[in-house]
Design a protein around this motif. Structure first.
Motif, PDB file in Angstrom:
ATOM      1  N   GLU A 116       0.861  -1.230   0.146  1.00 17.97           N
ATOM      2  CA  GLU A 116      -0.146   0.100   0.573  1.00 17.97           C
ATOM      3  C   GLU A 116       1.052   1.331  -0.259  1.00 17.97           C
ATOM      4  N   ASP A 118       2.448   2.868   2.691  1.00 21.33           N
ATOM      5  CA  ASP A 118       2.367   3.728   4.437  1.00 21.33           C
ATOM      6  C   ASP A 118       3.649   5.032   4.369  1.00 21.33           C
ATOM      7  N   THR A 119       4.162   4.824   3.846  1.00 20.08           N
ATOM      8  CA  THR A 119       5.234   5.450   4.220  1.00 20.08           C
ATOM      9  C   THR A 119       5.286   6.635   3.710  1.00 20.08           C
ATOM     10  N   SER A 120       5.876   7.493   4.521  1.00 15.17           N
ATOM     11  CA  SER A 120       6.216   9.203   4.533  1.00 15.17           C
ATOM     12  C   SER A 120       6.746   9.675   3.257  1.00 15.17           C
ATOM     13  N   SER A 149      -0.554   7.260  -3.492  1.00 14.37           N
ATOM     14  CA  SER A 149       0.294   7.529  -2.213  1.00 14.37           C
ATOM     15  C   SER A 149       0.148   8.539  -1.655  1.00 14.37           C
ATOM     16  N   GLU A 150       0.199   8.644  -0.599  1.00 15.40           N
ATOM     17  CA  GLU A 150       0.000  10.394   0.141  1.00 15.40           C
ATOM     18  C   GLU A 150       1.393  10.295   0.217  1.00 15.40           C
ATOM     19  N   ALA A 151       2.283   9.735   0.088  1.00 16.04           N
ATOM     20  CA  ALA A 151       3.782   9.745  -0.086  1.00 16.04           C
ATOM     21  C   ALA A 151       4.496  10.715  -0.901  1.00 16.04           C
TER      22      ALA A 151
END
Ligand SMILES: NC(=O)C1=CN([C@@H]2O[C@H](COP(=O)(O)OP(=O)(O)OC[C@H]3O[C@@H](n4cnc5c(N)ncnc54)[C@H](O)[C@@H]3O)[C@@H](O)[C@H]2O)[C@@H](O)CC1
Ligand SMILES: Nc1ncnc2c1ncn2[C@@H]1O[C@H](COP(=O)(O)OP(=O)(O)O)[C@@H](O)[C@H]1O
Ligand SMILES: [K+]
Length: 500
Positions: A116, A118-120, A149-151
């Motif tokens: 997924e 979910d790391t920064s 992803s938000e990263a």
């Protein structure tokens, strides 16, 4: 100037360096990874968690070495290898073995194994300059997941999936990086508007490729560097007559601001005497706003209808705010018959040329055109991608033996031989009405002071962008205006003078 080379030339530069430094290929990779890591740690002060996504080629090898080097420097690290390990490059394998137990990579060969993320932060090391076809299949699925992803995403060398020196087919997936740290030289695609959302903000780090080899390469694309700018010297016995006599033909009713901005910019860029030819309605406006200018008034109240070039003019700057009416068109055609001094043609002067292409052959040799993309399109027609746009720029300059700057982010300066140099200075705050009028004045003043038009173009765009950067620093991107760019010209020019 910094050459911009194609992928093949960069591969050859790697090979030449390995053979002649000499250095082993894996040690060159170590050097590249170390240069990346140093820049990465400068850019990202504290990273709680990072995923390093690697392919199985040398870009992936870089990724593995970078993951190893980041241990202890960032928080949690995850390493993923996408692809078939049996096809891994030799240097990838060496770095795979060097990873050790703690960073044991997870292998991704099908969709079910894609994490997924979910790391920064994600470091993208799937494909680099070895990309040979559009990215599809599981690689494309990984890219989609990265993009979703938000990263923040930091690409190694070039975002995976993006071709460095030719159009990327729309069918291929491309990583949307927020940052790209590239090795040794910028890639051509970094200068293209269409690649901006993939490349993000980019940085080039030296990895010690052979300078000797790089300088021998043939290319027609370059990046302007500070050390290339050499302003004309001011000497003890100079007087206003030797510092450039500039004729500015600009303005019409409601657009006298364009004339003012160009006039102020020319004076702030060191021109000795500025003669401004404006319509009657502009006389008081210009005299009050720019007392240093000598104003000659057109017969017409609202537009320019006839220009008689002064004797002993070093350069004629024409176009800002003049409109494209018939009388002005005639005035330009007449001026082109008589003028012998080089001309800087901007804005409506270009629009008039585009509507009357027979006039192009009358433009004095060594003149320069300064279109923005809209004006350029009127001259050459549309283009299907940014690469074709550059080809059209080259073809136009060669055909009409003119120098041109195609303005925008990374303005492209093209000479009569079709050599293109990109300007690195400037910022989006300059996308505000009147910025181009300022540039026209700067270039006119530099030609007036004796610089050859090509050098003046390169120096002009660099100074203009630098003044824009200083204005953005002082006023902010959102609030800065074209007048703020003029106000920062002295500081920009001083910076360049100090460097000399
Ligand atoms: N010694 C060297 O040559 C150095 C290379 N460096 C790194 O190496 C990179 C280039 O490495 P490579 O030449 O191994 O190539 P890449 O790692 O970019 O690509 C790996 C391989 O993937 C395959 N491939 C290409 N397009 C594909 C696609 N669409 N789908 C699936 N597979 C595809 C090709 O067979 C290609 O060789 C540079 O970008 C840079 O990161 C750096 O370490 C500096 C030193
Ligand atoms: N995003 C950007 N980054 C860097 N420079 C920019 C950017 N947008 C515009 N500029 C610069 O600002 C100037 C705008 O010129 P132009 O479009 O002719 O403006 P105007 O016609 O309003 O005077 C050009 O020199 C261009 O290179
Ligand atoms: K990459």
């Amino acid at each position: 100037m910094r050459p911009i080379l194609n992928s093949q030339q960069i591969r050859e530069a790697d090979a030449f360096t390995i053979a002649n430094e000499p250095i082993s290929s894996v040690n060159l990779m170590e050097r590249a990874a170390s240069a990346f890591t140093q820049k990465f740690l400068e850019l990202f002060a504290s990273v709680p968690s990072v995923a390093v996504v690697c392919g199985v080629g040398n870009n992936g090898g870089d990724g593995l070495a970078i993951a190893r080097m980041l241990q202890g420097e960032v928080g949690h690290i995850e390493v993923y290898v996408v692809g078939n390990l049996e096809k891994a490059s030799e240097d990838f394998r060496v770095n795979y073995d060097r990873l050790g137990e703690r960073l044991s990579p997870k292998i991704v060969v099908d969709e079910s194994q894609i994490p997924e993320f979910d790391t920064s932060l994600i470091i993208d090391g799937m494909f680099g300059s070895g990309l040979s076809r559009p990215v599809e299949g599981v690689y494309a699925q990984v890219i989609e997941r990265i993009n979703a992803s938000e990263a923040q995403v930091c690409a190694i060398d070039i975002p995976s999936g993006l071709f460095a020196d030719k159009p990327t087919p729309s069918a291929g997936a491309v990583v949307e990086a927020t940052h790209t740290i590239s090795f040794q030289l910028p890639k051509l695609v970094f200068f293209m508007p269409s690649a901006a959302s993939y490349v993000g903000s980019w940085h080039v780090v030296p990895i010690g490729l052979s300078e000797e080899f790089l300088l021998q390469q043939t290319t027609d694309k370059w990046q302007i560097e500070l050390r290339d700018i050499h302003l004309p010297l001011k000497r003890r016995f100079d007087h206003k007559g030797t510092n450039g006599r500039v004729l500015l033909v600009a303005g019409s009713k409601g657009k006298m601001g364009a004339a003012i901005l160009s006039a102020k910019a020319a004076l702030r860029s060191g021109c000795g005497l500025l003669f401004a030819h404006v319509p009657c309605c502009g006389l008081d406006i210009l005299q009050v706003a720019v007392p240093e200018a000598m104003v000659e008034v057109d017969e017409h109240t609202e537009i320019i209808s006839e220009v008689l070039p002064e004797e002993q003019i070093d350069v004629i700057v024409i176009g800002p705010g003049i409109g494209t009416g018939k009388l002005t068109e005639n005035a330009l055609a007449q001026l082109l018959q008589k003028a012998t001094a080089p001309m800087v043609m901007d804005a409506d002067a270009i629009n008039i040329l585009a509507a009357n292409t027979h006039l192009l052959s009358a433009v004095p040799p060594e003149s320069v055109l300064t279109p923005h993309p809209g004006e350029f399109k009127r001259l050459v027609g549309d283009w299907k991608d940014d690469f074709e746009k550059l080809e059209k720029l080259k073809a136009f300059c060669k055909k009409y033996q003119l120098n041109m700057v195609l303005k925008g982010a990374y303005s492209a300066v093209c000479d009569t031989k079709g050599q293109i140099t990109f300007n690195p200075t400037g910022n989006p705050g300059m996308a505000t009405g009147g910025s181009g009028d300022v540039l026209t004045g700067v270039i006119g003043a530099l030609i007036g002071q004796g610089m050859n038009p090509l050098e003046a173009l390169r120096a002009g765009v660099y100074i203009h962008g630098l003044a824009g950067d200083l204005a953005a620093h002082a006023q902010g991107y959102r609030s800065m205006t074209a007048s703020d760019i003029v106000a920062m010209l002295p500081q920009a020019i001083n910076q360049l003078d100090k460097k000399c």
